[in-house]
Design a protein around this motif. Structure first.
Motif, mmCIF file in Angstrom:
data_model
loop_
_atom_site.group_PDB
_atom_site.id
_atom_site.type_symbol
_atom_site.label_atom_id
_atom_site.label_comp_id
_atom_site.label_asym_id
_atom_site.label_seq_id
_atom_site.Cartn_x
_atom_site.Cartn_y
_atom_site.Cartn_z
ATOM 1 N N GLU A 79 0.831 -1.209 0.000
ATOM 2 C CA GLU A 79 0.000 0.000 0.000
ATOM 3 C C GLU A 79 0.864 1.258 0.000
ATOM 4 O O GLU A 79 0.588 2.215 -0.730
ATOM 5 N N THR A 134 -3.159 -1.803 -9.190
ATOM 6 C CA THR A 134 -4.444 -2.414 -8.830
ATOM 7 C C THR A 134 -4.958 -1.849 -7.506
ATOM 8 O O THR A 134 -6.162 -1.675 -7.336
ATOM 9 N N ILE A 135 -4.054 -1.543 -6.594
ATOM 10 C CA ILE A 135 -4.456 -0.919 -5.323
ATOM 11 C C ILE A 135 -5.029 0.467 -5.594
ATOM 12 O O ILE A 135 -6.108 0.820 -5.108
ATOM 13 N N LYS A 137 -6.272 1.719 -8.321
ATOM 14 C CA LYS A 137 -7.470 1.720 -9.171
ATOM 15 C C LYS A 137 -8.617 0.900 -8.578
ATOM 16 O O LYS A 137 -9.693 0.826 -9.167
ATOM 17 N N GLY A 138 -8.374 0.266 -7.430
ATOM 18 C CA GLY A 138 -9.423 -0.530 -6.797
ATOM 19 C C GLY A 138 -9.745 -1.809 -7.549
ATOM 20 O O GLY A 138 -10.858 -2.321 -7.468
ATOM 21 N N LYS A 140 -9.510 -5.758 -8.132
ATOM 22 C CA LYS A 140 -9.353 -6.899 -7.231
ATOM 23 C C LYS A 140 -8.139 -7.733 -7.662
ATOM 24 O O LYS A 140 -8.168 -8.424 -8.669
#
Length: 143
Positions: A79, A134-135, A137-138, A140
């Motif tokens: 993150e 991916t984190i 842009k949300g 999965k």
């Protein structure tokens, strides 16, 4: 967004397919430019590190924020690492087998206190870059 990977040495054939698969995934979010620096054949380790560092510095694009991948760097979670991608122009440096002149680099990051083979670390780095997008842009992928 432009991301540069500067690495000493050439990516070996057996790692290439996995590397390219991550590049394809990343291409939806950013362009990755791989710059490979030829490893210097020098017995004097300090001189080798100095020469390779100079070659790396020559290849860093203007206005790029540079992060040296180093055991002495700050460890980041996935993150936290993803927050680096708020910049438009990033460069990640992977030194040679004997390292680089670390005093040359202001920003240093670490993925672990473990030592990884350089070939494998390139895969780890591009995977973390993909995971970062991916984190952000949300999407999965990250758990």
């Amino acid at each position: 967004m432009k991301i540069n990977l500067i690495a000493v040495g050439k990516l070996e054939k057996e790692y290439l397919n996995l590397y390219l698969s991550y590049l394809k995934k990343i291409s939806f979010f950013a362009t990755i430019n791989l710059i490979e620096i030829k490893e210097i054949n020098e017995k004097n380790i300090d001189l080798k590190k100095q020469k390779e560092t100079e070659l790396i510095i020559e290849k860093i694009p203007k206005n790029s924020k540079v992060y040296l991948c180093s055991l002495q760097g700050q460890e980041k979670t996935s993150e936290d690492f993803s927050l680096l991608f708020n910049e438009d122009n990033l460069t990640f440096v992977i030194g040679g087998s004997n390292g680089v002149d670390e005093s040359t680099f202001l920003h240093k990051i670490s993925f672990s206190k473990n030592t990884f083979p350089h070939q494998l670390f390139r895969i780890l780095l591009v995977e973390q870059i993909y995971r970062s997008f991916t984190i952000l842009k949300g999407i999965k992928y990250h758990k």
